[in-house]
Motif scaffolding. Sequence first.
Motif, mmCIF file in Angstrom:
data_model
loop_
_atom_site.group_PDB
_atom_site.id
_atom_site.type_symbol
_atom_site.label_atom_id
_atom_site.label_comp_id
_atom_site.label_asym_id
_atom_site.label_seq_id
_atom_site.Cartn_x
_atom_site.Cartn_y
_atom_site.Cartn_z
ATOM 1 N N GLN A 55 0.911 -0.591 -0.151
ATOM 2 C CA GLN A 55 -0.202 -0.317 -0.160
ATOM 3 C C GLN A 55 0.975 1.483 -0.232
ATOM 4 O OE1 GLN A 55 -3.259 0.527 -0.018
ATOM 5 N NE2 GLN A 55 -3.963 -1.535 -0.261
ATOM 6 N N ALA A 56 1.137 2.456 -0.871
ATOM 7 C CA ALA A 56 1.612 3.068 -1.206
ATOM 8 C C ALA A 56 0.791 4.888 -0.425
ATOM 9 C CB ALA A 56 1.791 3.417 -2.253
ATOM 10 N N ILE A 57 2.086 4.923 0.394
ATOM 11 C CA ILE A 57 1.136 6.697 1.112
ATOM 12 C C ILE A 57 1.791 7.970 0.000
ATOM 13 C CG2 ILE A 57 1.074 7.603 3.414
ATOM 14 C CD1 ILE A 57 1.935 4.609 4.389
ATOM 15 N N ASP A 58 0.870 8.334 -0.624
ATOM 16 C CA ASP A 58 0.804 9.908 -1.536
ATOM 17 C C ASP A 58 2.009 10.611 0.426
ATOM 18 O OD1 ASP A 58 1.145 11.734 -2.615
ATOM 19 O OD2 ASP A 58 -0.818 12.660 -2.379
ATOM 20 N N GLY A 59 3.103 11.062 -0.556
ATOM 21 C CA GLY A 59 3.986 12.124 0.368
ATOM 22 C C GLY A 59 5.014 11.522 0.804
ATOM 23 N N GLN A 60 5.221 9.767 1.397
ATOM 24 C CA GLN A 60 5.904 9.180 1.666
ATOM 25 C C GLN A 60 6.592 8.279 1.137
ATOM 26 O OE1 GLN A 60 6.532 10.047 4.958
ATOM 27 N NE2 GLN A 60 4.726 11.696 5.623
ATOM 28 N N LEU A 61 7.342 7.775 1.061
ATOM 29 C CA LEU A 61 8.920 6.584 1.230
ATOM 30 C C LEU A 61 8.462 5.267 1.613
ATOM 31 C CD1 LEU A 61 11.905 7.652 0.657
ATOM 32 C CD2 LEU A 61 9.985 8.655 -0.826
ATOM 33 N N ILE A 62 7.303 5.644 3.049
ATOM 34 C CA ILE A 62 7.320 4.136 3.471
ATOM 35 C C ILE A 62 5.634 3.740 3.626
ATOM 36 C CG2 ILE A 62 8.123 4.269 6.531
ATOM 37 C CD1 ILE A 62 5.603 5.406 7.130
ATOM 38 N N THR A 63 6.016 2.328 3.424
ATOM 39 C CA THR A 63 5.050 1.603 2.889
ATOM 40 C C THR A 63 3.901 0.805 3.814
ATOM 41 O OG1 THR A 63 5.791 -0.285 2.063
ATOM 42 C CG2 THR A 63 5.179 1.366 0.491
ATOM 43 N N ARG A 64 2.867 0.741 3.536
ATOM 44 C CA ARG A 64 2.014 -0.333 4.461
ATOM 45 C C ARG A 64 2.019 -2.082 3.848
ATOM 46 N NH1 ARG A 64 -2.927 0.345 5.288
ATOM 47 N NH2 ARG A 64 -2.930 1.836 4.094
ATOM 48 N N MET A 116 8.865 2.151 -4.909
ATOM 49 C CA MET A 116 8.233 1.234 -4.746
ATOM 50 C C MET A 116 9.177 -0.742 -4.392
ATOM 51 S SD MET A 116 5.842 1.745 -3.457
ATOM 52 C CE MET A 116 6.368 3.591 -2.862
ATOM 53 N N ALA A 117 10.525 -0.074 -4.858
ATOM 54 C CA ALA A 117 11.520 -0.907 -5.005
ATOM 55 C C ALA A 117 12.828 -0.301 -3.953
ATOM 56 C CB ALA A 117 12.262 -1.049 -6.297
ATOM 57 N N LEU A 118 12.544 0.721 -3.259
ATOM 58 C CA LEU A 118 13.877 1.152 -2.060
ATOM 59 C C LEU A 118 13.372 0.240 -0.974
ATOM 60 C CD1 LEU A 118 16.169 2.475 -1.371
ATOM 61 C CD2 LEU A 118 14.042 4.338 -0.697
ATOM 62 N N LEU A 119 14.781 -1.199 -0.873
ATOM 63 C CA LEU A 119 14.360 -2.007 0.161
ATOM 64 C C LEU A 119 14.275 -1.652 1.652
ATOM 65 C CD1 LEU A 119 15.914 -5.606 -1.429
ATOM 66 C CD2 LEU A 119 13.267 -4.169 -1.846
ATOM 67 N N VAL A 120 15.441 -0.214 1.287
ATOM 68 C CA VAL A 120 15.642 0.040 2.781
ATOM 69 C C VAL A 120 14.800 0.272 3.843
ATOM 70 C CG1 VAL A 120 18.430 -0.172 2.328
ATOM 71 C CG2 VAL A 120 16.793 1.463 2.141
ATOM 72 N N ILE A 121 13.214 1.455 2.715
ATOM 73 C CA ILE A 121 12.753 1.482 3.740
ATOM 74 C C ILE A 121 11.451 1.249 3.976
ATOM 75 C CG2 ILE A 121 10.727 4.207 3.251
ATOM 76 C CD1 ILE A 121 13.387 4.677 3.675
ATOM 77 N N PRO A 122 10.660 0.928 4.546
ATOM 78 C CA PRO A 122 10.061 -0.448 5.222
ATOM 79 C C PRO A 122 8.677 0.057 4.102
ATOM 80 C CG PRO A 122 10.315 0.790 7.477
ATOM 81 C CD PRO A 122 11.274 0.832 5.937
ATOM 82 N N SER A 123 7.390 -0.835 5.020
ATOM 83 C CA SER A 123 7.274 -2.058 5.314
ATOM 84 C C SER A 123 7.849 -3.100 4.341
ATOM 85 C CB SER A 123 6.701 -1.920 6.302
ATOM 86 O OG SER A 123 4.900 -1.855 5.485
ATOM 87 N N PHE A 130 10.105 -7.991 -0.635
ATOM 88 C CA PHE A 130 10.383 -7.913 0.628
ATOM 89 C C PHE A 130 10.123 -7.327 1.717
ATOM 90 C CE2 PHE A 130 13.958 -5.528 2.751
ATOM 91 C CZ PHE A 130 14.617 -6.806 2.799
ATOM 92 N N ASP A 131 10.073 -7.978 2.463
ATOM 93 C CA ASP A 131 9.912 -7.379 4.295
ATOM 94 C C ASP A 131 11.027 -6.730 4.802
ATOM 95 O OD1 ASP A 131 9.168 -6.958 6.529
ATOM 96 O OD2 ASP A 131 8.255 -9.218 6.825
ATOM 97 N N GLY A 132 10.044 -5.193 4.738
ATOM 98 C CA GLY A 132 11.555 -4.413 4.930
ATOM 99 C C GLY A 132 11.339 -4.067 6.416
ATOM 100 N N ILE A 133 10.714 -5.021 7.255
ATOM 101 C CA ILE A 133 10.803 -4.221 8.918
ATOM 102 C C ILE A 133 11.711 -5.533 9.405
ATOM 103 C CG2 ILE A 133 9.452 -4.955 10.891
ATOM 104 C CD1 ILE A 133 6.981 -3.613 9.312
#
Length: 547
Positions: free
Chosen positions: A367-376, A517-524, A533-536
Amino acid sequence: MTNFIANIVNVFDGTVAFGELTVENRRIQQIKILGEEKTGEPYILPGLVDAHIHVESSMLTPAQFARLAVVHGTVGTVSDPHEIANVLGIAGVKYMIEDGRKVPFKFCFGAPSCVPATTFETAGAEVTVDDITELFGYKEIGYLAEMMNFPGVLNDDPAVMKKLAVAKAFNKPIDGHAPGLRGASAKKYIEAGIETDHECFTKAEALDKLKMGMKILIREGSAAKNFEELISLADTWYAAMMFCSDDKHPDNLVEGHINQLIKRAVAKGIDKFKVLRMATINPVLHYRMNIGLLREGDWADFIKVDNLDNFEILETYIDGEKVAENGKSLIENIRSEVVNNFNCAPLKPAQIAVKAPSAGSLLRVIQAIDGQLITREELVNPFILDGNVATDTARDILKMVVYNRYSDTPPAVAFIGNFGLKEGAIASSVAHDSHNIVAIGVEDEAICDAVNLIVREQGGVSAVSSNQKGVLALPVAGLMSNEDGYQVAEDYTRLDKFTKEVLKSTLTSPFMSLSFMALLVIPSLKLSDLGLFDGIDFKFTELFHAE
């Protein structure tokens, strides 16, 4: 010798006086105070600095980036070239240095610390400890770039610790990258010698790190926007804070840069001298940049503005040379050479089909989040069509593909929400950090069309509908154009508009969001060319979850 008569702003002591500035041999020879501040006269103050940016994200070469940035009063940047390093290694960093030398602009480049960013993806190159040592021999390399491998720091990974030790041996600042890190873990990370962080997405996290002695950068880029969350801290902690973009697309760079953040901060009631300190003095002193701060003997790097409320940039000077005036860049339009690393075949729809799982299995959706690099992460019932898992626009669940651009290997496929596309697809070879091709779309044929436009151009961003196709070619490392920066911005704006108006993306900056969306070092939850990939937990995970 050139004289300038205006209101002179002393950011160090927070005063303004009417005076005369004398420039000779690229330096400020004298500042002569003539009287009190004069209403109606312009103001001269130090040039602005972006404290952390990946120039490659502007889709422009350093020479073209500088042309656009100086219009907004920017005289220098703290620039991490790890994007091109992931594609070309140390040769890519040297390319950035050489290209930056072509223009009157002060780039402070970093030695990339995490290339590749992880072992869970395929990059085009590696930057070793020996490479970092070599890079520190260049005067343009001013710091060790963001240490994204914070688990490596916390676990005393030998390779990570060697890189930190090299930076310390050369007496270079070390940049951080530790989203969500708090408490004892943050303390250990900081005690390893890491001095900054630009990844704080909550006020509480930033305050924690500030209290431990870390400097915090307020980031406001094209995708990640933390200004509103963090700016209130500046009233108390301004001496340990700076402004940065991190990633800024060309259309946004045409509109403005650090000057916009100054205006927004002052409008929120933050003292203007505190704000100006964050945009000028703090980054210059922290990174020991070769940039003048409006003192006698300093390099003549300064800007002229109409007043300290409106903050309209009238002129920009670097080493005494006027480089911008009244919204027009005076830097030469330089077309840079092309370097690249691209080797993959066109993609076919059969390669991205996903067979339906066993009954009762749930689909793991990013789940992308507008304005953030983190996802759910979200678990949903998959939509099955003709024996395959299909996109479901009614629930805004689209197919996502990451395709290795360095060698011919099978693509990785997952599903993603919150992009809003109703038809077609978008794709990009700007895909942090390894920069494989990432695509999101409704129909498999459209996804392949979007990917193959990029394969044809050896890099770019593309958008495809049922009856239209568009691509912005990025032949320099698959990340940057070597064309005129203003034209690139226009072309990108058209593609962005097409993505929003025709394909119906609901995101503020769909291509910038796509690139993370392929940046693994930013969760989740993210997708690399090797899988979901599970970033947590920092490990691969399955596309389907059996109940």
